[in-house]
Design a protein around this motif. Structure first.
Motif, PDB file in Angstrom:
ATOM      1  N   TYR A 292      77.374 -13.041  59.822  1.00 54.95           N
ATOM      2  CA  TYR A 292      77.019 -12.287  58.504  1.00 54.95           C
ATOM      3  C   TYR A 292      78.458 -13.057  57.778  1.00 54.95           C
ATOM      4  O   TYR A 292      78.859 -12.599  56.704  1.00 54.95           O
ATOM      5  CB  TYR A 292      77.327 -10.808  59.001  1.00 54.95           C
TER       6      TYR A 292
ATOM      7  N   LEU B 274      75.427 -17.054  57.359  1.00 53.02           N
ATOM      8  CA  LEU B 274      74.579 -17.198  56.816  1.00 53.02           C
ATOM      9  C   LEU B 274      74.696 -17.180  55.419  1.00 53.02           C
ATOM     10  O   LEU B 274      76.416 -16.722  54.772  1.00 53.02           O
ATOM     11  CB  LEU B 274      74.217 -15.668  56.475  1.00 53.02           C
TER      12      LEU B 274
ATOM     13  N   HIS C 183      73.780 -15.285  51.809  1.00 51.06           N
ATOM     14  CA  HIS C 183      73.284 -14.583  52.631  1.00 51.06           C
ATOM     15  C   HIS C 183      74.182 -13.274  50.915  1.00 51.06           C
ATOM     16  O   HIS C 183      75.390 -13.432  50.606  1.00 51.06           O
ATOM     17  CB  HIS C 183      72.949 -13.351  53.270  1.00 51.06           C
TER      18      HIS C 183
ATOM     19  N   PRO D 133      70.683  -7.851  48.198  1.00 50.61           N
ATOM     20  CA  PRO D 133      69.462  -8.339  49.423  1.00 50.61           C
ATOM     21  C   PRO D 133      68.130  -8.922  49.626  1.00 50.61           C
ATOM     22  O   PRO D 133      68.176  -9.836  50.488  1.00 50.61           O
ATOM     23  CB  PRO D 133      69.394  -7.017  50.357  1.00 50.61           C
TER      24      PRO D 133
ATOM     25  N   ARG E  57      68.559 -16.618  49.772  1.00 50.88           N
ATOM     26  CA  ARG E  57      69.367 -16.315  50.733  1.00 50.88           C
ATOM     27  C   ARG E  57      68.187 -16.648  52.664  1.00 50.88           C
ATOM     28  O   ARG E  57      67.663 -17.003  52.177  1.00 50.88           O
ATOM     29  CB  ARG E  57      68.978 -14.931  51.096  1.00 50.88           C
TER      30      ARG E  57
ATOM     31  N   ARG F 173      67.528 -16.576  56.366  1.00 53.42           N
ATOM     32  CA  ARG F 173      66.954 -15.371  56.424  1.00 53.42           C
ATOM     33  C   ARG F 173      67.289 -15.031  57.854  1.00 53.42           C
ATOM     34  O   ARG F 173      67.549 -16.073  58.334  1.00 53.42           O
ATOM     35  CB  ARG F 173      65.598 -15.491  56.504  1.00 53.42           C
TER      36      ARG F 173
ATOM     37  N   TYR G  27      75.740  -3.680  52.806  1.00 53.59           N
ATOM     38  CA  TYR G  27      75.438  -3.527  52.721  1.00 53.59           C
ATOM     39  C   TYR G  27      74.637  -2.028  52.450  1.00 53.59           C
ATOM     40  O   TYR G  27      73.511  -1.924  51.730  1.00 53.59           O
ATOM     41  CB  TYR G  27      73.929  -4.128  53.648  1.00 53.59           C
TER      42      TYR G  27
ATOM     43  N   GLY H 282      67.398  -5.159  53.664  1.00 53.54           N
ATOM     44  CA  GLY H 282      68.420  -6.533  54.011  1.00 53.54           C
ATOM     45  C   GLY H 282      67.836  -6.554  55.856  1.00 53.54           C
ATOM     46  O   GLY H 282      68.182  -7.265  56.264  1.00 53.54           O
TER      47      GLY H 282
ATOM     48  N   GLU I 246      65.292  -7.871  57.734  1.00 51.03           N
ATOM     49  CA  GLU I 246      64.359  -8.886  57.100  1.00 51.03           C
ATOM     50  C   GLU I 246      62.381  -8.840  57.437  1.00 51.03           C
ATOM     51  O   GLU I 246      61.646  -8.775  57.303  1.00 51.03           O
ATOM     52  CB  GLU I 246      64.423 -10.597  57.737  1.00 51.03           C
TER      53      GLU I 246
END
Lengths: 331, 286
Positions: B47, B51, B53, B58, B63, B65, B86, B113, B115
């Motif tokens: 994170y 990623l 993102h 979100p 983004r 996944r 988030y 957020g 998935e």
């Protein structure tokens, strides 16, 4: 009763026949033509489930996953997460038979618009025998929140139902049969998800049919009318959500009913009607279907007769039912 | 924000995530301890470095996944997501409570957020493969990746190997699976319950590019992910060797902590160990 534009050959020997799965194949190809978001996945049964029509027209949107039904629906779920409208097909015995938990978690709890097409449902599969004659799929799918459950009555209706679920943005199950069966509706016959149709009006008893059984109910009604018994036939292609208003209003008129399905009576279509009726308008009801037993090998017609699912057997059961069970009129 | 932390800051972030995990589990009085603690470094790396993102958006279509397939380890997902921005960190204390967005196992429809819904094991890789198939063959999204975090115990599931065959067949180079190889599952050690070795060879034979790294070394994890993204003709798996319960000595290596939360005494001791790096430094919070 609005115009239903049914076939004028109902009850005649020369009524055209076609397997319900063919209607699915045509509808899927059309859905793919109409919307580029539609994708199709199959588990090594592409021609059997009639997905080859889509595959040949839209090869870039067709995915072969091999004999792996758990992967079939979870890959479909991932594709739905990317904005696609996936149709995943196999035999109903394997999907949703084998991959029910994957459908529950990754399609229904996730609320993703994956369309499960279960072909070769019911004893009409014939010679393949009990393992391949899926009878519990209605119960399995009906129990899942968010899931729509449809058992079309013929191939023309299957085509319309396939196009409809391509647009409904919900997890959906469509039940398909292998064997050629009478095409009693026409392209003009209405179909909407969640609507049941009174195909034939009567006042002594209601026969409620789903899937292939609706046509047998129509034939049974014709036999019984010659004997002076007036039968109402209601076709219920959408088992969930059930068209409660149409089912209850018919039963209110006739005062007794019989459900007919090519599936286990436990948890299936008859159960759905029994649940509705017992809670909202207790009315005498009989459920015709597989009575807590599995199918076996044979010709479809032999098996229908053996399990009490053909028109003659339905007519006999109806005679017996109306002799033993008075009409119940709501106060 | 993400992608800008130094390695030292990433280590500190992993430590913060571990403290969040202990506090969440103590408060919830149920949940899994060892796996989330062992995966904290991988999640900090994901994170805050790996990623693409946007925590404030979100649903951003571009983004990467990340699917958490072993959903029972979600305290590490929630703690990392909160620290990434988030949702408020205070919300972590609602874990597993009635009305919370932080369900006992992650639910897509509850918390933006997340998935996918997970918990029942073995289903993340095939969903990730479905996403990657769309990115590679249908929508043509060349610079987007699907990361799938899996446990080692869940490799017992047949669905995983169906997905492994599928991703291998279609050469889904945009799938990067990360296996938390901590050698424990509920009934004991993985090799006692249902042996996984030769794990490296198994994945290779399914057509995957395989790397093995120290999953508690953030730099190694980041490097392995970069290497995986450079492989363009086959899917990648990173076997991340981790210490279950990492950072709390009385939980480390002990399978009994797989499915057990700390009581308040144990939580206090665990937090002391994490804050002082097991006595190596003094903590202002003591």
């Amino acid at each position: 009763m609005s115009e239903l534009y049914l076939s004028d050959k109902i009850g005649q020997d020369d009524i055209p026949t076609e397997p319900i799965r063919k209607g699915f194949g045509k509808g899927l190809k059309q859905a793919g033509d109409d919307d580029i978001r539609v994708v199709a996945l199959c588990a090594d049964l592409t021609e059997s489930t009639q997905m080859h029509l889509f595959r040949d027209a839209h090869p870039e949107r067709f995915v072969e996953v091999g004999v792996a039904e758990q992967n079939l629906v979870t890959v479909a779920s991932g594709m739905a997460a990317m904005g696609k409208i996936p149709f995943a097909s196999s035999y109903a015995a394997f999907s949703p038979g084998r991959n029910w938990e994957q459908i529950r978690t990754t399609v229904c709890i996730n609320d993703r618009p994956v369309k499960i097409a279960g072909s070769h449902a019911g004893v009409s599969v014939g010679p393949d025998g009990a393992t391949h004659q899926m009878l519990e799929d209605i119960a399995l799918m009906r129990a899942l929140p968010n899931m729509i459950v449809i058992a079309p009555g013929d191939s023309v209706e299957a085509e319309k139902a396939t196009l409809a679920i391509a647009k409904n943005d919900k997890p959906s199950y469509i039940r398909l049969a292998r064997e050629a069966s009478a095409v009693f509706t026409t392209p003009l016959t209405p179909f909407e998800i969640g609507t049941a149709y009174v195909l034939h009006e009567g006042h002594d008893v209601t026969l409620l049919g789903t899937g292939l059984m609706t046509y047998e109910c129509l034939l049974a009604a014709r036999q019984l009318e010659k004997e002076g018994i007036s039968v109402e036939v209601v076709h219920v292609p959408t088992i969930k959500p059930l068209d409660e208003r149409t089912v209850l209003s018919s039963l209110r008129k006739t005062g007794r009913g019989i459900t007919v399905e090519e599936a286990q009576i436990a948890g299936g279509f008859g159960s759905a009607v029994a649940e509705l009726v017992s809670e909202q308008m207790p009315t005498p009801l009989k459920r015709i279907g597989l009575q807590d037993r599995f199918g076996e090998s044979g010709k479809p017609a032999e098996l229908f007769a053996h399990f009490g699912l053909d028109a003659d057997s339905i007519a006999a059961s109806t005679r017996e039912f109306i002799q033993s069970t008075p009409q119940y009129h709501q106060k | 924000m993400s992608g800008q932390l130094s390695l030292v800051q990433l280590d500190e972030m992993a430590n913060t995530i571990r403290q969040d995990i202990i506090r969440m589990l103590e408060h919830a009085e149920s949940g899994h301890s060892a796996g989330p603690l062992g995966m904290a470094d991988i999640f900090a790396a994901l994170y805050f470095s790996i990623l693409k993102h946007d925590p404030k958006n979100p649903d951003w279509d571009g983004r990467d996944r990340l699917l958490l397939s072993n959903g029972h380890t979600n305290p590490v997902l929630y703690a990392t997501m909160a620290r990434a921005g988030y949702f408020p960190v205070e919300e972590l204390m609602t874990l597993r409570r009635f009305g919370s967005r932080l369900q006992g196992h992650p639910e897509r429809t509850k918390l933006p957020g997340v998935e996918t819904t997970s918990g029942p094991l073995g289903e993340g890789l095939s969903q990730g493969a479905g996403m990657a198939y769309v990115m590679k063959y249908i929508d043509e999204r060349p610079n987007q990746w699907v990361y799938v975090m899996m446990g080692d115990g869940e490799l017992n599931e047949g669905n995983v190997w169906e997905a492994a065959m599928f991703a291998g067949k279609y050469k889904l180079h945009n799938v990067i699976a990360i296996i938390d190889r901590n050698n424990i599952q509920i009934d004991g050690s993985t090799e006692d319950v249902m042996p996984l070795e030769d794990l490296h060879g198994k994945w290779e034979s399914f057509g995957w590019h395989v790397q093995e790294v120290d999953g508690n070394n953030i730099e190694s994890v980041i490097d392995a992910a970069a290497m995986a993204r450079a492989v363009t003709n086959q899917p990648s798996v990173i076997i991340a060797h981790t210490i279950p319960g990492k950072g709390v000595d009385f939980m480390e290596y002990d399978y009994r902590w797989h499915g057990m939360p700390p009581n308040s005494e144990q939580a206090k001791e665990a937090l002391r160990k994490l804050r002082t790096l097991d006595g190596k430094i003094r903590s202002e919070h003591q």
